[in-house]
Scaffold this motif. Structure first.
Motif: not given
Length: 275
Positions: A131-138, A215-220, A261-270
């Motif tokens: 949840l603290g990853d920049a690719r997550s919701w924050i 590990a990637t599925y867990r992030e998802y 697994p991530w909400p964001r990709r590049g500079n925006g939300f996917l």
């Protein structure tokens, strides 16, 4: 004649004394052998181990064996997964950092079912790291998140539960996670992001078929269930062959996309079409 008698008496006394001395010496030797023989037959007690603190026996651990460790490229964990636990949960007791730089602050607990053979500290670290990853919701600056100890007030809880407990918790919240009668997926109910231990250890078919590490599925699965708690609904695939938005039910199908697994990709939300 008198001198001859005296000589014979002296000779007899000398032989008598010699005989008595021989008897005494022989008796002493015999007694010594008997004492030595008896001493050899007396058992000598072994030294007591309890007398030495360093020799005290190790305590017997009654806890179940922990889950096997995981390498970064492993697809799933070996061994049987507990189907049910105690129904009670152990809560992380530490306060995490505030994750994110802007937006309202949402506080959460992390809890692991007792009897699942999972460590609550290790699970909490995985949740906070994801949840603290920049690719997550924050990453979009729209929300901040913080793990707080179990005794403090929180907005929601991230649970790791055996499949039977997950099935009951989800059903109470109005969600059926069973496939062929077995609780299979994870779910979110009000204030609860419930992760199924089966999926946490074994992953899911779309990720296994694509040979994507556990590990990637867990992030998802963390991002997906917490995403529901943050108000996001299920989505479809925006472009066939492209990465799947995190709100696609990737545990069951990627709907023509590839696992991501991530909400964001590049500079925006996917994102994809709302279902």
């Amino acid at each position: 004649m008198i001198e001859e008698v005296k000589s014979r008496d002296a000779w007899r006394r000398w032989w008598l004394a010699l005989f008595v001395l021989t008897i005494v010496v022989a008796s002493g030797l015999l007694l010594g052998r008997t004492i030595k023989s008896d001493a050899a037959q007396v058992p000598v007690p072994a030294p007591s181990l309890s007398a030495s603190p360093s020799a005290s026996p190790s305590p017997i651990l009654e806890s179940a064996e922990p889950a096997p460790s995981m390498t970064r490229d492993q697809l799933s964990l070996p061994g049987a997964v507990p189907a049910r636990g105690s129904g009670d949960f152990a809560y992380a007791t530490t306060r995490g950092p505030v994750l994110g730089s802007a937006g309202p602050l949402r506080r959460f607990h992390v809890a692991v079912e007792k009897g699942s053979n999972e460590d609550v500290t290790a699970f909490a670290e995985q949740v906070v790291s994801t949840l603290g990853d920049a690719r997550s919701w924050i990453g979009g600056g729209q929300v901040r998140l913080q793990m707080v100890p179990g005794g403090e007030a929180a907005d929601f809880t991230v649970y790791l539960a055996t499949r039977e407990t997950a099935g009951r918790l989800c059903e109470r919240g109005g969600t059926n996670i069973r496939i062929n009668g077995v609780p299979y997926t994870s779910c979110r109910t009000t204030g609860k992001a419930i992760i199924n231990l089966d999926r946490w250890r074994l992953s899911a078919k779309p990720y296994l078929y694509a040979r994507i590490p556990l590990a990637t599925y867990r992030e998802y699965v963390i991002n997906h269930e917490v995403g529901h708690e943050l108000g996001h609904r299920h989505e479809g695939c925006p472009r066939a062959g492209g990465p799947a938005p995190v709100m696609v039910q990737q545990t069951l199908t990627t709907r023509g996309c590839t696992p991501y697994p991530w909400p964001r990709r590049g500079n925006g939300f996917l994102s994809g079409p709302t279902l």
